[in-house]
Structures are given as structure tokens and as C-alpha cells.
Design a protein around this motif. Structure first.
Motif, mmCIF file in Angstrom:
data_model
loop_
_atom_site.group_PDB
_atom_site.id
_atom_site.type_symbol
_atom_site.label_atom_id
_atom_site.label_comp_id
_atom_site.label_asym_id
_atom_site.label_seq_id
_atom_site.Cartn_x
_atom_site.Cartn_y
_atom_site.Cartn_z
ATOM 1 N N TYR A 58 -64.763 89.807 20.963
ATOM 2 C CA TYR A 58 -64.634 89.858 22.184
ATOM 3 C C TYR A 58 -66.018 90.016 22.330
ATOM 4 O O TYR A 58 -66.626 90.984 21.482
ATOM 5 C CB TYR A 58 -63.835 90.869 22.871
ATOM 6 C CG TYR A 58 -62.397 90.529 22.736
ATOM 7 C CD1 TYR A 58 -61.999 91.394 21.892
ATOM 8 C CD2 TYR A 58 -61.407 90.033 23.456
ATOM 9 C CE1 TYR A 58 -60.237 91.514 21.726
ATOM 10 C CE2 TYR A 58 -59.998 89.807 23.363
ATOM 11 C CZ TYR A 58 -59.128 90.719 21.993
ATOM 12 O OH TYR A 58 -58.016 90.187 21.635
ATOM 13 N N ARG B 292 -60.417 91.938 17.500
ATOM 14 C CA ARG B 292 -58.993 92.208 17.996
ATOM 15 C C ARG B 292 -58.410 92.742 17.642
ATOM 16 O O ARG B 292 -58.706 92.639 15.716
ATOM 17 C CB ARG B 292 -58.361 90.934 18.313
ATOM 18 C CG ARG B 292 -57.158 90.989 19.432
ATOM 19 C CD ARG B 292 -56.142 90.285 19.295
ATOM 20 N NE ARG B 292 -54.904 90.144 20.018
ATOM 21 C CZ ARG B 292 -53.486 89.513 20.152
ATOM 22 N NH1 ARG B 292 -53.943 88.388 19.253
ATOM 23 N NH2 ARG B 292 -52.655 89.583 20.620
ATOM 24 N N THR C 232 -63.650 86.222 25.866
ATOM 25 C CA THR C 232 -62.805 86.357 24.626
ATOM 26 C C THR C 232 -62.787 85.166 24.408
ATOM 27 O O THR C 232 -62.945 83.976 25.011
ATOM 28 C CB THR C 232 -61.759 86.773 25.401
ATOM 29 O OG1 THR C 232 -61.022 87.719 25.618
ATOM 30 C CG2 THR C 232 -60.087 85.964 24.248
#
Length: 114
Positions: free
Chosen positions: A35, A99, A50
């Protein structure tokens, strides 16, 4: 240990372009979604874009859609953010994040000013 090193930020004029880079290490980069976030002066950090791991599909915040492009090079463990047609409200510190990893780099400052 996990490291995320953002670079490429500088002061530009409205309408100009910049390309940010984030060099990652200490984890399996190719298997993680990545991200870009940003924190503008006096505001909360907000999600920008993203890029997923398997198919490199992407999503964008509505405010940057059509102007920013996120990409990744798994061979270089690097994620990029191409920013075109920059506006004053893009001024912020930009951060990358992986993530499921609770780690932030130092960020890179982007200032858009005439």
C-alpha cells in the motif's frame, strides 16, 4: 528485520509529476499486498493505493484515481507510485506499507506549491 525505505519526494509545482519508490526488505515482498498511504499537514494518515501480490491488481483512492499509478517490481523488492498532474492537496508525507505487517517507514515528503 522489516525495513521500508521511501524515497523520491521533493517540492514540485502544480501539474508536475513525481515517482516515489519504496524499497522493502526483511519479509517476503512478492507475497505481500503493498500500500501507499499519505499524511497531509494537520490530517490523519489516509490510504492512497493498493497493489496486490498475485496478479498485481490495483485500487486507488478516488482523489488520486486517473492521476497516480502504483506498480511493483518483485525482483527489486520495490513498490512505486507514479504521481502525475500533482495538486496542492497532494502535499503530504507518503508512506508505503505491507499488508499484515505493523511497520511503517520514515516516509518521503511531497510538497506541491507554486
Amino acid at each position: 528485520q522489516v525495513q521500508l525505505v521511501e524515497s523520491g519526494g521533493r517540492t514540485v509545482q502544480p501539474g508536475e509529476s513525481l515517482k516515489l519508490s519504496c524499497s522493502a526488505s526483511g519479509f517476503s515482498f512478492s507475497t505481500h499486498w503493498m500500500y501507499w498511504y499519505r499524511r497531509a499537514p494537520g490530517k490523519e494518515r489516509e490510504w492512497v493505493a493498493t497493489i496486490r501480490s498475485i496478479d498485481s491488481s490495483v485500487d486507488y483512492h478516488a482523489s488520486v484515481k486517473g492521476r497516480f499509478i502504483i506498480s511493483r517490481d518483485n525482483a527489486k523488492n520495490t513498490v512505486y507510485l507514479q504521481m502525475d498532474n500533482l495538486r496542492a492537496d497532494d502535499t503530504a508525507v507518503y508512506y508505503c506499507k505491507a499488508r499484515d505487517l505493523d511497520f511503517w517507514g520514515q516516509g518521503t515528503q511531497v510538497t506541491v506549491s507554486s
